[in-house]
Design a protein around this motif. Structure first.
Motif, PDB file in Angstrom:
ATOM      1  N   GLU A  15       5.299  54.468  12.048  1.00 52.25           N
ATOM      2  CA  GLU A  15       5.800  53.564  10.984  1.00 52.25           C
ATOM      3  C   GLU A  15       6.915  54.210  10.172  1.00 52.25           C
ATOM      4  OE1 GLU A  15       1.485  53.030  10.592  1.00 52.25           O
ATOM      5  OE2 GLU A  15       2.037  51.272   9.415  1.00 52.25           O
ATOM      6  N   SER A  16       7.252  55.441  10.513  1.00 56.77           N
ATOM      7  CA  SER A  16       8.467  56.040   9.942  1.00 56.77           C
ATOM      8  C   SER A  16       9.649  55.814  10.885  1.00 56.77           C
ATOM      9  CB  SER A  16       8.248  57.548   9.723  1.00 56.77           C
ATOM     10  OG  SER A  16       7.240  57.754   8.751  1.00 56.77           O
ATOM     11  N   GLY A  17       9.390  55.063  11.960  1.00 57.23           N
ATOM     12  CA  GLY A  17      10.467  54.712  12.888  1.00 57.23           C
ATOM     13  C   GLY A  17      10.624  55.671  14.052  1.00 57.23           C
ATOM     14  N   LEU A  18       9.681  56.597  14.224  1.00 55.43           N
ATOM     15  CA  LEU A  18       9.789  57.556  15.340  1.00 55.43           C
ATOM     16  C   LEU A  18       8.891  57.080  16.476  1.00 55.43           C
ATOM     17  CD1 LEU A  18       9.757  60.917  13.342  1.00 55.43           C
ATOM     18  CD2 LEU A  18      11.731  59.615  14.168  1.00 55.43           C
ATOM     19  N   ASN A  19       9.478  56.953  17.665  1.00 53.43           N
ATOM     20  CA  ASN A  19       8.721  56.439  18.799  1.00 53.43           C
ATOM     21  C   ASN A  19       7.535  57.333  19.133  1.00 53.43           C
ATOM     22  OD1 ASN A  19      11.061  54.896  18.879  1.00 53.43           O
ATOM     23  ND2 ASN A  19      10.974  54.672  21.097  1.00 53.43           N
ATOM     24  N   THR A  20       6.458  56.698  19.571  1.00 57.45           N
ATOM     25  CA  THR A  20       5.373  57.506  20.136  1.00 57.45           C
ATOM     26  C   THR A  20       5.753  57.783  21.587  1.00 57.45           C
ATOM     27  OG1 THR A  20       4.199  55.548  20.893  1.00 57.45           O
ATOM     28  CG2 THR A  20       3.722  56.300  18.639  1.00 57.45           C
ATOM     29  N   PHE A  21       4.826  58.313  22.347  1.00 60.07           N
ATOM     30  CA  PHE A  21       5.144  58.684  23.740  1.00 60.07           C
ATOM     31  C   PHE A  21       4.626  57.647  24.722  1.00 60.07           C
ATOM     32  CE2 PHE A  21       6.955  62.741  22.917  1.00 60.07           C
ATOM     33  CZ  PHE A  21       6.387  63.121  21.703  1.00 60.07           C
ATOM     34  N   ARG A  22       3.394  57.150  24.456  1.00 64.55           N
ATOM     35  CA  ARG A  22       2.713  56.374  25.510  1.00 64.55           C
ATOM     36  C   ARG A  22       2.480  54.919  25.117  1.00 64.55           C
ATOM     37  NH1 ARG A  22       1.248  61.471  25.131  1.00 64.55           N
ATOM     38  NH2 ARG A  22       1.649  62.749  26.976  1.00 64.55           N
ATOM     39  N   ASP A  23       3.056  54.508  23.969  1.00 66.06           N
ATOM     40  CA  ASP A  23       2.974  53.073  23.663  1.00 66.06           C
ATOM     41  C   ASP A  23       4.015  52.345  24.498  1.00 66.06           C
ATOM     42  OD1 ASP A  23       2.194  53.853  20.278  1.00 66.06           O
ATOM     43  OD2 ASP A  23       0.880  52.996  21.794  1.00 66.06           O
ATOM     44  N   ALA A  24       4.028  51.031  24.404  1.00 72.35           N
ATOM     45  CA  ALA A  24       4.926  50.215  25.235  1.00 72.35           C
ATOM     46  C   ALA A  24       6.382  50.678  25.090  1.00 72.35           C
ATOM     47  CB  ALA A  24       4.780  48.763  24.827  1.00 72.35           C
ATOM     48  N   ASP A  25       6.799  50.987  23.835  1.00 75.50           N
ATOM     49  CA  ASP A  25       8.209  51.408  23.651  1.00 75.50           C
ATOM     50  C   ASP A  25       8.289  52.938  23.560  1.00 75.50           C
ATOM     51  OD1 ASP A  25       8.334  51.018  19.998  1.00 75.50           O
ATOM     52  OD2 ASP A  25       6.803  51.840  21.366  1.00 75.50           O
ATOM     53  N   GLY A  26       7.297  53.608  24.149  1.00 75.24           N
ATOM     54  CA  GLY A  26       7.193  55.060  23.989  1.00 75.24           C
ATOM     55  C   GLY A  26       8.306  55.828  24.687  1.00 75.24           C
ATOM     56  N   LEU A  27       8.472  57.071  24.259  1.00 76.10           N
ATOM     57  CA  LEU A  27       9.539  57.917  24.804  1.00 76.10           C
ATOM     58  C   LEU A  27       9.403  58.093  26.310  1.00 76.10           C
ATOM     59  CD1 LEU A  27       9.799  60.609  22.010  1.00 76.10           C
ATOM     60  CD2 LEU A  27      11.702  59.261  22.885  1.00 76.10           C
ATOM     61  N   TRP A  28       8.154  58.169  26.781  1.00 77.66           N
ATOM     62  CA  TRP A  28       7.978  58.403  28.226  1.00 77.66           C
ATOM     63  C   TRP A  28       8.188  57.126  29.032  1.00 77.66           C
ATOM     64  CZ3 TRP A  28       9.420  62.687  27.476  1.00 77.66           C
ATOM     65  CH2 TRP A  28       8.733  63.733  26.845  1.00 77.66           C
ATOM     66  N   GLU A  29       8.517  56.028  28.328  1.00 77.38           N
ATOM     67  CA  GLU A  29       8.962  54.829  29.066  1.00 77.38           C
ATOM     68  C   GLU A  29      10.431  55.000  29.452  1.00 77.38           C
ATOM     69  OE1 GLU A  29       5.546  53.559  29.397  1.00 77.38           O
ATOM     70  OE2 GLU A  29       7.072  52.101  30.008  1.00 77.38           O
ATOM     71  N   GLY A  30      11.172  55.696  28.567  1.00 79.80           N
ATOM     72  CA  GLY A  30      12.633  55.793  28.772  1.00 79.80           C
ATOM     73  C   GLY A  30      13.064  57.062  29.497  1.00 79.80           C
ATOM     74  N   TYR A  31      12.179  58.067  29.489  1.00 84.31           N
ATOM     75  CA  TYR A  31      12.554  59.354  30.110  1.00 84.31           C
ATOM     76  C   TYR A  31      11.408  59.834  30.989  1.00 84.31           C
ATOM     77  CZ  TYR A  31      16.187  59.876  26.515  1.00 84.31           C
ATOM     78  OH  TYR A  31      17.279  59.702  25.709  1.00 84.31           O
ATOM     79  N   ASN A  32      11.734  60.592  32.014  1.00 78.84           N
ATOM     80  CA  ASN A  32      10.687  61.287  32.780  1.00 78.84           C
ATOM     81  C   ASN A  32      10.423  62.641  32.146  1.00 78.84           C
ATOM     82  OD1 ASN A  32      10.167  59.419  34.781  1.00 78.84           O
ATOM     83  ND2 ASN A  32      11.966  60.053  35.955  1.00 78.84           N
ATOM     84  N   ILE A  33       9.156  62.924  31.900  1.00 73.50           N
ATOM     85  CA  ILE A  33       8.792  64.237  31.339  1.00 73.50           C
ATOM     86  C   ILE A  33       9.429  65.348  32.173  1.00 73.50           C
ATOM     87  CG2 ILE A  33       6.832  65.829  31.139  1.00 73.50           C
ATOM     88  CD1 ILE A  33       5.138  63.413  30.203  1.00 73.50           C
ATOM     89  N   GLU A  34       9.448  65.185  33.475  1.00 73.34           N
ATOM     90  CA  GLU A  34       9.962  66.247  34.371  1.00 73.34           C
ATOM     91  C   GLU A  34      11.465  66.464  34.176  1.00 73.34           C
ATOM     92  OE1 GLU A  34       6.531  64.420  35.338  1.00 73.34           O
ATOM     93  OE2 GLU A  34       8.484  63.422  35.577  1.00 73.34           O
ATOM     94  N   ASP A  35      12.148  65.468  33.606  1.00 74.77           N
ATOM     95  CA  ASP A  35      13.608  65.613  33.440  1.00 74.77           C
ATOM     96  C   ASP A  35      13.982  66.227  32.087  1.00 74.77           C
ATOM     97  OD1 ASP A  35      14.270  62.384  35.017  1.00 74.77           O
ATOM     98  OD2 ASP A  35      13.899  64.400  35.861  1.00 74.77           O
TER      99      ASP A  35
END
Ligand code: APR
Length: 229
Positions: A15-35
């Motif tokens: 709620e401070s505007g920082l994406n989580t990792f595993r929610d629908a709009d999470g960071l790992w939706e947009g990037y591969n951890i391996e990359d």
């Protein structure tokens, strides 16, 4: 003074505007951890990794603590309080919390690639490839990548059995060793879990599930704990 330990994950900063990792709009939706979040990625494509963390550093610096961070800081009035966070943002500190342990590092610092004790405060500065520490090694984000050791975990494990109250806010408990810390709480102490999607918590402890967003539920929980103390 009773000891209270709060384990926080990305959800407390959502709620401070920082994406989580595993929610629908999470960071790992947009990037591969391996990359972007492994030592191998750093060797293979340091520019991409550097940019991933430069972008995250900028959003952290633009974010503000929300009512959940601010409420947790108030606990220090009546409790021996320790926040053990998986988050690399500094929102707990900016909210006023003094005792914060960052298991996965802190994005506002860069680190020497040769000597991990050499840290440099970056604020929103973008680290460039070619920017070096005082020993001449490439500056890297001061974060723990997947597959790297979690230096603070030993201290965190040492602290957990001392807690008289445990609160878990905004973590899916998907990542170890952080997720394993809950099991080190004494079995008699209450564990409060604040999350709109309560993760599965398999503990002998009394578990109080609060299925709500952090900025709504944490201030109410903190006020209750302070009143009863
Ligand atoms: N309030 C409270 N909880 C929330 C909110 C909110 N407003 N929004 C989302 N959540 C919850 C989600 O339901 C989920 O349970 O926050 C949790 C976020 O889970 P993850 O995205 O997996 O984040 P986290 O548990 O912190 O991830 C742990 O994984 O990728 C690594 O290093 C990274 O530290 C991170 C670790």
């Amino acid at each position: 003074m009773k000891k209270i330990i709060i384990l926080t994950g990305a959800g407390i900063s959502a709620e401070s505007g920082l994406n989580t990792f595993r929610d629908a709009d999470g960071l790992w939706e947009g990037y591969n951890i391996e990359d972007v979040a492994t030592p191998e990625a750093w060797k293979r494509n340091p520019e991409l990794v550097q940019q991933f963390y430069n972008d995250r550093r900028k959003s952290v610096m633009a974010a503000q603590p929300n009512p959940a961070h601010l409420a947790l800081a108030k606990l220090e009035q009546k409790f021996d309080t320790l926040i053990i966070t998986q988050n690399i943002d500094d929102l707990h500190e900016r909210a006023g919390s003094k005792a914060v342990m960052h298991l996965h590092g802190e994005i506002i610092y860069s680190r020497s690639s040769r000597n991990p004790a050499l840290l440099y405060r970056m604020n929103s500065h973008e680290i460039k490839i070619g920017e070096t520490c005082e020993l001449g090694s490439q500056l890297r984000p001061h974060v723990v990548w997947f597959g790297e050791a979690v230096p603070m975990i030993t201290k965190a494990m040492y602290e957990m059995p001392k807690a008289d109250i445990v609160i878990l806010v905004g973590s899916s408990l998907a990542v170890y060793p952080a997720a394993g810390l809950l099991e080190l709480a004494r079995p008699d102490v209450p564990v409060y879990v604040v999350d709109p999607k309560i993760p599965s918590v398999n503990l002998p402890n009394p578990i109080i599930k609060i299925q709500e967003k952090a900025s709504v539920a944490v201030p109410l929980l903190v006020d209750k704990l302070l009143e009863n103390e």
